[in-house]
Enzyme design. Sequence first.
Site, short mmCIF file in Angstrom:
data_model
loop_
_atom_site.label_atom_id
_atom_site.label_comp_id
_atom_site.label_asym_id
_atom_site.label_seq_id
_atom_site.Cartn_x
_atom_site.Cartn_y
_atom_site.Cartn_z
CG ASP A 62 34.38 42.86 40.74
OD1 ASP A 62 35.00 41.79 40.63
OD2 ASP A 62 34.94 43.92 41.10
CB SER A 63 35.23 41.14 44.91
OG SER A 63 36.23 41.85 44.23
CB CYS A 108 34.58 38.78 39.94
SG CYS A 108 35.77 38.28 41.21
CD GLU A 132 38.74 47.93 45.08
OE1 GLU A 132 38.10 48.71 45.80
OE2 GLU A 132 38.22 47.19 44.23
CB CYS A 136 42.39 40.68 37.72
SG CYS A 136 41.72 41.63 39.12
CG HIS A 169 40.42 45.46 40.47
ND1 HIS A 169 39.60 44.39 40.73
CD2 HIS A 169 40.11 46.40 41.40
CE1 HIS A 169 38.84 44.67 41.78
NE2 HIS A 169 39.13 45.89 42.21
#
Lengths: 266, 266
Positions: B11-12, B74, B155, B187, B189
Amino acid sequence: VAEVKKIGVFDSGLGGLTVLKTLQRELPGCSFVYLGDTARTPYGSKSGSTVVRYSVECATFLARHDIDLLVVACNTASSVALEEIARVVSCPVIGTIAPAVRECLSHQEREGGLVGILGTRATIQSAAYQRAIHSANPAIALSAQPCPLFVPLVEEGITSGPIVEKIVEFYLRPLREEGVSSLILGCTHYPLLLGPIRDFMGNHIAIVECADAIAREIQSSHDIPLDRGGTSRFFVTDEVSRFNSLASTFLQGALVEAIKVDSLGS
Amino acid sequence: VAEVKKIGVFDSGLGGLTVLKTLQRELPGCSFVYLGDTARTPYGSKSGSTVVRYSVECATFLARHDIDLLVVACNTASSVALEEIARVVSCPVIGTIAPAVRECLSHQEREGGLVGILGTRATIQSAAYQRAIHSANPAIALSAQPCPLFVPLVEEGITSGPIVEKIVEFYLRPLREEGVSSLILGCTHYPLLLGPIRDFMGNHIAIVECADAIAREIQSSHDIPLDRGGTSRFFVTDEVSRFNSLASTFLQGALVEAIKVDSLGS
């Protein structure tokens, strides 16, 4: 005093355009080369060692464009990488911290009171502003506040309205309650939130923006061309389309046609 | 059916840990190698060509670890880079889109109604979800909504409270007014904002998370070890300290000690 005709300016992305815009207005005889590291933005949430590596790559790129002066238009890079940048370029380097601190101290000496500092997590954790202020005057009381959501807000073009008001309140309430009398906007994105910040903090406090301070610093210590023939070129590391459209809007009328740089380094 | 013992996941940044956590629970006999490209996060606000370059570098790195299967955890990378990734690795590759769409369609076929899709700007602009759903059933009505502030919120560890509520309302009000009946969290997240999203949208809608869908996909199409001896290793591209602390909290008790990779490519 050396003559400064061509100035390199870099930032992690769009934020440094607030500095460029002021420099274009105040130094109309100078030409500018702007680099936005949009493929790796943001810097402010990354570690010092990574920001140093990226910043040195940006500086090295701009140094190849015959610049007479390098402006690090990114507080995060100025906080953690200024020494390393100065080591890889042969021209003078101006960061954001020293000019903003000088400006803030001249206000603080007249008015007194608590100094507030806003910045990214990396900038605040580096304590670069805190050290610079205390090395000039250890008696000044400071309150430093990281505002990590401000950069994403600005990069999304959300600079007013209820979401911004809530986030401004979330970060700035402690500073207002402590009664800060001057406030450093220690990130080049934050001037785009000046309205909501001013509304929340009130008109009685002094707000210091890096861009004005950097322009004055250049004018006072360098020889500047007196004509108005300056031009600007733009480079970015991600695709140009979004940058061009946001930058053209931001620089009000100047059509921005950036060139994509394939890679700055490893 | 080939046996899958070791799975690469990238993932990023942190978001893919929502997928890893589910895979660890559902596939306890498998071992995992996780890569978070924390030095270049986020991907979702960057251009397709840059995301392709970064994703191919991540996949190439994981392919060197003898993996039997690669999970692209991702949505941005899955949306724009899956073909290019499959070209550079020799094992099977599973992205987020196909499993999540299958899950969503099975609900939609029973209940009908409008399908909502949430994702980063890059994911929504790629129209990967929209194409995948319409290639299965062109009659399904869709409403796609980019939510670019959700990743910075997560984040920053801000996953509840008034700021989150305002931002959830800002993005989701149109979908609620249109009356979506199933909603894809496109997503990795976004599951960390499930509570506020659920509160705003109501209990009557079906919410599809990629992680569950990917786990079911692997279980149904591969041979999985039956013991529980799986282990996990972690690599990141920025400093490890912040990742270790956030990942350990997120994976609840499992102590994460990531290794920093100096560079994934140019």
